[in-house]
Design a protein around this motif. Structure first.
Motif, PDB file in Angstrom:
ATOM      1  N   ALA A 164    -105.781  74.447 -46.115  1.00 23.53           N
ATOM      2  CA  ALA A 164    -105.283  74.867 -44.804  1.00 23.53           C
ATOM      3  C   ALA A 164    -103.825  74.445 -44.614  1.00 23.53           C
ATOM      4  CB  ALA A 164    -106.156  74.283 -43.700  1.00 23.53           C
ATOM      5  N   LEU A 165    -103.466  73.252 -45.092  1.00 25.46           N
ATOM      6  CA  LEU A 165    -102.075  72.812 -45.014  1.00 25.46           C
ATOM      7  C   LEU A 165    -101.174  73.710 -45.849  1.00 25.46           C
ATOM      8  CD1 LEU A 165    -102.338  68.921 -45.135  1.00 25.46           C
ATOM      9  CD2 LEU A 165    -101.138  70.251 -43.410  1.00 25.46           C
ATOM     10  N   SER A 166    -101.650  74.118 -47.016  1.00 24.04           N
ATOM     11  CA  SER A 166    -100.859  75.012 -47.863  1.00 24.04           C
ATOM     12  C   SER A 166    -100.667  76.374 -47.204  1.00 24.04           C
ATOM     13  CB  SER A 166    -101.537  75.198 -49.217  1.00 24.04           C
ATOM     14  OG  SER A 166    -101.635  73.984 -49.894  1.00 24.04           O
ATOM     15  N   ILE A 167    -101.716  76.910 -46.623  1.00 21.50           N
ATOM     16  CA  ILE A 167    -101.620  78.207 -45.941  1.00 21.50           C
ATOM     17  C   ILE A 167    -100.700  78.102 -44.737  1.00 21.50           C
ATOM     18  CG2 ILE A 167    -102.931  79.888 -44.585  1.00 21.50           C
ATOM     19  CD1 ILE A 167    -105.299  79.285 -46.493  1.00 21.50           C
ATOM     20  N   LEU A 168    -100.866  77.036 -43.949  1.00 20.00           N
ATOM     21  CA  LEU A 168    -100.021  76.842 -42.780  1.00 20.00           C
ATOM     22  C   LEU A 168     -98.561  76.683 -43.182  1.00 20.00           C
ATOM     23  CD1 LEU A 168     -99.865  76.333 -39.688  1.00 20.00           C
ATOM     24  CD2 LEU A 168    -100.041  73.917 -40.239  1.00 20.00           C
ATOM     25  N   GLY A 169     -98.309  75.876 -44.200  1.00 19.57           N
ATOM     26  CA  GLY A 169     -96.936  75.661 -44.644  1.00 19.57           C
ATOM     27  C   GLY A 169     -96.293  76.923 -45.172  1.00 19.57           C
ATOM     28  N   GLY A 170     -97.031  77.664 -45.976  1.00 23.55           N
ATOM     29  CA  GLY A 170     -96.494  78.912 -46.508  1.00 23.55           C
ATOM     30  C   GLY A 170     -96.213  79.932 -45.422  1.00 23.55           C
ATOM     31  N   SER A 171     -97.115  80.042 -44.466  1.00 27.79           N
ATOM     32  CA  SER A 171     -96.904  81.020 -43.392  1.00 27.79           C
ATOM     33  C   SER A 171     -95.754  80.598 -42.483  1.00 27.79           C
ATOM     34  CB  SER A 171     -98.185  81.221 -42.587  1.00 27.79           C
ATOM     35  OG  SER A 171     -98.552  80.030 -41.935  1.00 27.79           O
ATOM     36  N   LEU A 209     -92.254  73.273 -44.389  1.00 29.29           N
ATOM     37  CA  LEU A 209     -91.937  72.442 -45.557  1.00 29.29           C
ATOM     38  C   LEU A 209     -92.705  71.126 -45.519  1.00 29.29           C
ATOM     39  CD1 LEU A 209     -90.227  72.261 -48.100  1.00 29.29           C
ATOM     40  CD2 LEU A 209     -88.452  71.174 -46.726  1.00 29.29           C
ATOM     41  N   THR A 210     -92.823  70.535 -44.339  1.00 33.12           N
ATOM     42  CA  THR A 210     -93.588  69.294 -44.195  1.00 33.12           C
ATOM     43  C   THR A 210     -95.058  69.516 -44.530  1.00 33.12           C
ATOM     44  OG1 THR A 210     -92.065  68.614 -42.450  1.00 33.12           O
ATOM     45  CG2 THR A 210     -94.122  67.407 -42.613  1.00 33.12           C
ATOM     46  N   ALA A 211     -95.621  70.629 -44.091  1.00 32.52           N
ATOM     47  CA  ALA A 211     -97.022  70.926 -44.396  1.00 32.52           C
ATOM     48  C   ALA A 211     -97.230  71.105 -45.894  1.00 32.52           C
ATOM     49  CB  ALA A 211     -97.474  72.167 -43.641  1.00 32.52           C
ATOM     50  N   ARG A 224    -102.488  61.122 -44.567  1.00 33.74           N
ATOM     51  CA  ARG A 224    -103.519  61.582 -43.627  1.00 33.74           C
ATOM     52  C   ARG A 224    -102.998  61.529 -42.193  1.00 33.74           C
ATOM     53  NH1 ARG A 224    -107.188  57.854 -41.430  1.00 33.74           N
ATOM     54  NH2 ARG A 224    -108.558  58.908 -40.006  1.00 33.74           N
ATOM     55  N   TRP A 225    -102.377  60.421 -41.813  1.00 31.84           N
ATOM     56  CA  TRP A 225    -101.830  60.303 -40.464  1.00 31.84           C
ATOM     57  C   TRP A 225    -100.697  61.295 -40.233  1.00 31.84           C
ATOM     58  CZ3 TRP A 225    -103.960  58.249 -36.408  1.00 31.84           C
ATOM     59  CH2 TRP A 225    -104.964  57.288 -36.584  1.00 31.84           C
ATOM     60  N   GLY A 226     -99.861  61.484 -41.235  1.00 32.45           N
ATOM     61  CA  GLY A 226     -98.792  62.462 -41.119  1.00 32.45           C
ATOM     62  C   GLY A 226     -99.325  63.865 -40.922  1.00 32.45           C
ATOM     63  N   ALA A 227    -100.389  64.204 -41.645  1.00 38.17           N
ATOM     64  CA  ALA A 227    -101.004  65.522 -41.493  1.00 38.17           C
ATOM     65  C   ALA A 227    -101.623  65.669 -40.101  1.00 38.17           C
ATOM     66  CB  ALA A 227    -102.062  65.743 -42.571  1.00 38.17           C
ATOM     67  N   MET A 228    -102.189  64.593 -39.558  1.00 41.72           N
ATOM     68  CA  MET A 228    -102.764  64.667 -38.216  1.00 41.72           C
ATOM     69  C   MET A 228    -101.666  64.838 -37.165  1.00 41.72           C
ATOM     70  SD  MET A 228    -106.158  62.194 -38.281  1.00 41.72           S
ATOM     71  CE  MET A 228    -105.325  60.795 -37.681  1.00 41.72           C
ATOM     72  N   LEU A 269     -98.697  66.216 -37.694  1.00 38.85           N
ATOM     73  CA  LEU A 269     -98.211  67.582 -37.875  1.00 38.85           C
ATOM     74  C   LEU A 269     -99.180  68.585 -37.255  1.00 38.85           C
ATOM     75  CD1 LEU A 269     -96.124  69.501 -39.219  1.00 38.85           C
ATOM     76  CD2 LEU A 269     -97.678  69.572 -41.162  1.00 38.85           C
ATOM     77  N   ALA A 270    -100.477  68.362 -37.419  1.00 35.14           N
ATOM     78  CA  ALA A 270    -101.473  69.258 -36.821  1.00 35.14           C
ATOM     79  C   ALA A 270    -101.376  69.221 -35.295  1.00 35.14           C
ATOM     80  CB  ALA A 270    -102.876  68.870 -37.280  1.00 35.14           C
ATOM     81  N   GLY A 271    -101.130  68.049 -34.731  1.00 35.92           N
ATOM     82  CA  GLY A 271    -100.951  67.952 -33.281  1.00 35.92           C
ATOM     83  C   GLY A 271     -99.738  68.741 -32.802  1.00 35.92           C
ATOM     84  N   LEU A 272     -98.641  68.676 -33.565  1.00 38.85           N
ATOM     85  CA  LEU A 272     -97.455  69.462 -33.216  1.00 38.85           C
ATOM     86  C   LEU A 272     -97.721  70.962 -33.334  1.00 38.85           C
ATOM     87  CD1 LEU A 272     -94.658  67.363 -34.951  1.00 38.85           C
ATOM     88  CD2 LEU A 272     -95.070  67.615 -32.504  1.00 38.85           C
ATOM     89  N   VAL A 273     -98.462  71.347 -34.363  1.00 36.28           N
ATOM     90  CA  VAL A 273     -98.799  72.764 -34.542  1.00 36.28           C
ATOM     91  C   VAL A 273     -99.697  73.239 -33.400  1.00 36.28           C
ATOM     92  CG1 VAL A 273    -100.084  74.368 -36.019  1.00 36.28           C
ATOM     93  CG2 VAL A 273     -98.467  72.776 -37.026  1.00 36.28           C
ATOM     94  N   ILE A 274    -100.635  72.403 -32.983  1.00 37.37           N
ATOM     95  CA  ILE A 274    -101.509  72.760 -31.865  1.00 37.37           C
ATOM     96  C   ILE A 274    -100.693  72.922 -30.590  1.00 37.37           C
ATOM     97  CG2 ILE A 274    -103.352  71.892 -30.368  1.00 37.37           C
ATOM     98  CD1 ILE A 274    -104.566  70.631 -32.932  1.00 37.37           C
ATOM     99  N   ALA A 275     -99.766  71.989 -30.350  1.00 32.43           N
ATOM    100  CA  ALA A 275     -98.935  72.078 -29.140  1.00 32.43           C
ATOM    101  C   ALA A 275     -98.069  73.335 -29.146  1.00 32.43           C
ATOM    102  CB  ALA A 275     -98.056  70.832 -29.026  1.00 32.43           C
ATOM    103  N   THR A 276     -97.430  73.628 -30.266  1.00 33.07           N
ATOM    104  CA  THR A 276     -96.610  74.838 -30.325  1.00 33.07           C
ATOM    105  C   THR A 276     -97.475  76.092 -30.267  1.00 33.07           C
ATOM    106  OG1 THR A 276     -96.557  74.772 -32.747  1.00 33.07           O
ATOM    107  CG2 THR A 276     -94.712  73.754 -31.574  1.00 33.07           C
ATOM    108  N   GLY A 277     -98.689  76.008 -30.794  1.00 39.66           N
ATOM    109  CA  GLY A 277     -99.598  77.151 -30.719  1.00 39.66           C
ATOM    110  C   GLY A 277    -100.035  77.440 -29.294  1.00 39.66           C
ATOM    111  N   ILE A 278    -100.308  76.396 -28.529  1.00 38.64           N
ATOM    112  CA  ILE A 278    -100.724  76.582 -27.138  1.00 38.64           C
ATOM    113  C   ILE A 278     -99.561  77.110 -26.306  1.00 38.64           C
ATOM    114  CG2 ILE A 278    -101.402  75.363 -25.027  1.00 38.64           C
ATOM    115  CD1 ILE A 278    -103.161  73.581 -26.831  1.00 38.64           C
ATOM    116  N   PHE A 279     -98.394  76.482 -26.429  1.00 37.75           N
ATOM    117  CA  PHE A 279     -97.250  76.918 -25.624  1.00 37.75           C
ATOM    118  C   PHE A 279     -96.742  78.281 -26.058  1.00 37.75           C
ATOM    119  CE2 PHE A 279     -96.718  72.217 -25.038  1.00 37.75           C
ATOM    120  CZ  PHE A 279     -97.197  72.217 -23.741  1.00 37.75           C
ATOM    121  N   GLY A 280     -96.818  78.583 -27.352  1.00 29.11           N
ATOM    122  CA  GLY A 280     -96.393  79.895 -27.818  1.00 29.11           C
ATOM    123  C   GLY A 280     -97.360  80.986 -27.422  1.00 29.11           C
TER     124      GLY A 280
END
Length: 128
Positions: A11-18, A58-60, A75-79, A81-92
């Motif tokens: 999922a991190l690879s797919i998210l990062g690539g997209s 790139l981070t993902a 693991r913490w870095g991925a969590m 990053l996932a929180g930031l992606v969730i926040a941008t996903g909600i606001f976007g």
């Protein structure tokens, strides 16, 4: 590597690539001046937004590459990053962008699987 950790890595690879692809398309799309397009649809994607999409992508990708050998910091870095992606996903998504639902779903998947005890114990395993 446990199954859920592998899925999180994918999922991190797919998210990062997209994210990298979207950042690249936004840069190219904003640079093409000869094509008449509706500028109001591109307006929110400033240079900062393009940079943020590329940096998060790139981070993902880096976190996905470090999942096999990393420790709890990955693991913490991925969590985070996932929180930031969730926040941008909600606001976007409130702005009407459908692509953010895809990023929101991947962010939730990454956050839930990284927060599991099985994943935490795998990252804390003894290494030679």
């Amino acid at each position: 590597m446990p199954r859920r950790v592998k899925r999180t890595r994918q999922a991190l690879s797919i998210l990062g690539g997209s994210q990298l692809l979207v950042g690249l398309l936004l840069v190219v799309g904003n640079r093409v001046d000869s094509v008449p397009i509706d500028v109001s649809s591109i307006e929110p994607f400033s240079m900062g937004g393009q940079f943020t999409a590329g940096a998060m992508g790139l981070t993902a990708v880096v976190f996905a590459a470090k999942f096999g050998t990393g420790r709890a910091g990955v693991r913490w870095g991925a969590m985070i990053l996932a929180g930031l992606v969730i926040a941008t996903g909600i606001f976007g998504h409130t702005g009407g962008r459908v692509f953010n639902l895809f990023a929101l779903a991947l962010g939730l998947h990454i956050l839930v699987n990284c927060a599991r005890q099985q994943t935490a114990s795998w990252f804390a395993r003894p290494r030679p």
